[in-house]
Design a protein around this motif. Structure first.
Motif, PDB file in Angstrom:
ATOM      1  N   CYS A   1     -26.223  15.029  79.768  1.00 50.03           N
ATOM      2  CA  CYS A   1     -26.703  14.378  80.988  1.00 50.03           C
ATOM      3  C   CYS A   1     -28.218  14.528  81.098  1.00 50.03           C
ATOM      4  CB  CYS A   1     -26.019  14.974  82.218  1.00 50.03           C
ATOM      5  SG  CYS A   1     -24.272  14.526  82.326  1.00 50.03           S
ATOM      6  N   LYS A   2     -28.851  13.601  81.799  1.00 51.53           N
ATOM      7  CA  LYS A   2     -30.312  13.507  81.802  1.00 51.53           C
ATOM      8  C   LYS A   2     -30.998  14.663  82.516  1.00 51.53           C
ATOM      9  CE  LYS A   2     -30.371   8.451  81.552  1.00 51.53           C
ATOM     10  NZ  LYS A   2     -30.812   7.194  82.221  1.00 51.53           N
ATOM     11  N   GLU A   3     -30.357  15.208  83.553  1.00 53.01           N
ATOM     12  CA  GLU A   3     -30.996  16.256  84.346  1.00 53.01           C
ATOM     13  C   GLU A   3     -30.362  17.616  84.096  1.00 53.01           C
ATOM     14  OE1 GLU A   3     -31.160  15.369  88.482  1.00 53.01           O
ATOM     15  OE2 GLU A   3     -32.884  14.031  88.280  1.00 53.01           O
ATOM     16  N   VAL A   4     -31.199  18.644  84.138  1.00 54.28           N
ATOM     17  CA  VAL A   4     -30.754  20.025  83.986  1.00 54.28           C
ATOM     18  C   VAL A   4     -31.046  20.749  85.295  1.00 54.28           C
ATOM     19  CG1 VAL A   4     -31.083  22.188  82.736  1.00 54.28           C
ATOM     20  CG2 VAL A   4     -31.206  20.006  81.510  1.00 54.28           C
ATOM     21  N   THR A   5     -30.032  21.350  85.879  1.00 55.47           N
ATOM     22  CA  THR A   5     -30.203  22.080  87.140  1.00 55.47           C
ATOM     23  C   THR A   5     -30.655  23.506  86.853  1.00 55.47           C
ATOM     24  OG1 THR A   5     -28.460  20.757  88.169  1.00 55.47           O
ATOM     25  CG2 THR A   5     -29.068  22.811  89.269  1.00 55.47           C
ATOM     26  N   ILE A   6     -31.664  23.962  87.593  1.00 57.80           N
ATOM     27  CA  ILE A   6     -32.197  25.316  87.417  1.00 57.80           C
ATOM     28  C   ILE A   6     -31.714  26.178  88.569  1.00 57.80           C
ATOM     29  CG2 ILE A   6     -34.270  26.723  87.161  1.00 57.80           C
ATOM     30  CD1 ILE A   6     -35.743  24.184  86.280  1.00 57.80           C
ATOM     31  N   LEU A   7     -30.996  27.234  88.259  1.00 56.13           N
ATOM     32  CA  LEU A   7     -30.510  28.140  89.299  1.00 56.13           C
ATOM     33  C   LEU A   7     -31.625  29.101  89.708  1.00 56.13           C
ATOM     34  CD1 LEU A   7     -27.893  26.935  88.104  1.00 56.13           C
ATOM     35  CD2 LEU A   7     -26.781  29.094  88.615  1.00 56.13           C
ATOM     36  N   SER A   8     -31.572  29.557  90.940  1.00 57.62           N
ATOM     37  CA  SER A   8     -32.668  30.357  91.497  1.00 57.62           C
ATOM     38  C   SER A   8     -32.507  31.854  91.273  1.00 57.62           C
ATOM     39  CB  SER A   8     -32.787  30.087  93.005  1.00 57.62           C
ATOM     40  OG  SER A   8     -31.578  30.406  93.674  1.00 57.62           O
ATOM     41  N   THR A   9     -31.554  32.263  90.455  1.00 55.35           N
ATOM     42  CA  THR A   9     -31.360  33.691  90.209  1.00 55.35           C
ATOM     43  C   THR A   9     -32.429  34.230  89.262  1.00 55.35           C
ATOM     44  OG1 THR A   9     -29.724  33.059  88.541  1.00 55.35           O
ATOM     45  CG2 THR A   9     -28.891  33.708  90.693  1.00 55.35           C
ATOM     46  N   LYS A  10     -32.382  35.525  88.993  1.00 57.48           N
ATOM     47  CA  LYS A  10     -33.477  36.235  88.332  1.00 57.48           C
ATOM     48  C   LYS A  10     -33.906  35.619  87.003  1.00 57.48           C
ATOM     49  CE  LYS A  10     -34.826  40.845  86.752  1.00 57.48           C
ATOM     50  NZ  LYS A  10     -34.403  42.260  86.603  1.00 57.48           N
TER      51      LYS A  10
ATOM     52  N   PRO B   1     -31.218  30.727  84.967  1.00 57.19           N
ATOM     53  CA  PRO B   1     -30.314  30.032  84.033  1.00 57.19           C
ATOM     54  C   PRO B   1     -30.245  28.544  84.347  1.00 57.19           C
ATOM     55  CG  PRO B   1     -29.053  31.239  85.667  1.00 57.19           C
ATOM     56  CD  PRO B   1     -30.487  31.627  85.877  1.00 57.19           C
ATOM     57  N   LYS B   2     -29.834  27.769  83.345  1.00 57.05           N
ATOM     58  CA  LYS B   2     -29.804  26.310  83.473  1.00 57.05           C
ATOM     59  C   LYS B   2     -28.361  25.805  83.445  1.00 57.05           C
ATOM     60  CE  LYS B   2     -34.299  26.678  82.850  1.00 57.05           C
ATOM     61  NZ  LYS B   2     -34.356  28.130  82.619  1.00 57.05           N
TER      62      LYS B   2
END
Length: 343
Positions: free
Chosen positions: A161-170, A173-174
């Motif tokens: 998929c075109k977009e990668v979500t970035i998690l806000s943890t330390k 992770p993607k």
């Protein structure tokens, strides 16, 4: 944290040297410079290694941007760090160039998603492959699905998929979404700076246990099995974890209990004082609660500096653990499971 600890050590050593009236100013400067080099060299070496890894020829638009924006700044900061400061008072300034780079990166770190074409253009252009879907390498499909699964009878990766979500943890992770050859979407968590090989072995053990359970007609008839997810190590420092929907982490369960407790205490306080506008007190992070207990406990043992956890006395760690357990109700986990269960 390690850098600040080393700077504090240098300040203490500089104060001790300054108090020695038998040394000349030149001798004091020489001693301070030698101690600075000895204490800060490991930091410089680590930074130079990281700079070398980020200074290679850029291969993606994101790497090109980072190289253009920060390569010169980082080189200059490392060069300055190698030189002992002119006076002990300047020790507090030696890390400022790196703080400036970190502050500049904050706005970029707040991004919740990024285009895959910016960080991995080759994956973004992938269209149909023979690569098995991570975690589904051994899954044999029904004959009706064989056409979609390819020649090997397994689901393969068709595209990203075109977009990668970035998690806000330390570790930031993607969250990746992969399109399978069966038309389904498969979601994974890409974790960096962490060795997932042990996690992978644990999941393989659970899979083996399920095989034993399935081999018995008694357990098979009752559908007894352990739920697990796939873990695919990519290297010793990164890997893919299968995304599991509709779950609650133990951390979130604990935080929810903390918030409920704080709200209840605020309401009781409002009733007793007659002030209905009492604000809910700040909910401390579990890590803050831990360090709030472990640091005083270490000081009681005469350990003033925060050293490696491996060096902490076992009895101190056990004492802090028991205190935290005593402050936490034993039923919060099963209550969450009960409330979330169906029927």
């Amino acid at each position: 944290v390690d850098v600040l600890r080393r700077i504090n050590i240098l300040k203490e050593e500089a104060a001790r040297v300054a108090a020695n009236s038998t040394l000349t100013s030149a001798e004091k400067n020489k001693i301070n410079a030698a101690k600075y080099s000895a204490i800060m060299t490991p930091i410089v070496v680590a930074l130079e290694r990281r700079l070398a890894s980020t200074s290679r020829e850029p291969r993606t638009p994101h790497e090109t941007w980072f190289h253009k924006e920060y390569n010169a700044q980082l080189r200059s900061a490392i060069t300055s760090l190698k030189v002992p400061p002119g006076s002990p008072a300047a020790l507090g300034e030696i890390w400022r160039p790196f703080d400036s780079v970190a502050a500049s990166l904050v706005s970029h770190q707040r991004k919740s998603c990024v285009l895959l074409s910016e960080i991995a253009p080759q994956l973004a252009t992938l269209s149909i492959s023979d690569i098995p879907m991570p975690g589904f390498e051994k899954q044999i499909l029904d004959s009706s699905e064989y056409f979609f699964a390819g020649n090997h009878g397994t689901v393969t990766v068709s595209s990203f998929c075109k977009e990668v979500t970035i998690l806000s943890t330390k570790t930031r992770p993607k969250k990746l979404a992969l399109q399978g050859s069966d038309g389904q979407k498969y979601i994974y968590l890409l974790k960096g700076r962490e060795d997932l090989r042990l996690d992978s072995r644990i999941m393989q053990l659970l899979e083996a246990i399920n095989s034993f359970l399935h081999s018995s007609s008694d357990t098979r008839s009752r559908n007894i099995a352990i739920r697990f997810y796939s873990v695919t190590p990519i290297s010793g420092r990164a890997g893919l974890i299968q995304w599991v929907e509709n779950v609650s982490s133990i951390y979130n369960v604990y935080k929810s209990w903390q918030k409920r407790t704080q709200v209840a205490q605020a309401q009781l306080s409002s009733v007793s004082t007659g002030n209905i506008h009492n604000s809910v007190p700040h909910v401390p992070r579990p890590s803050d609660m831990f360090y709030g207990k472990i640091i005083p406990a270490l000081k009681e043992k005469g350990i003033k500096r925060v050293i490696s956890r491996r060096d902490w006395p076992l009895d101190v760690k056990k004492k802090v653990l028991l205190e935290l357990m005593k402050e936490t109700p034993k039923q919060i986990l099963w209550q969450e499971m009960w409330c979330s269960s169906e029927g």
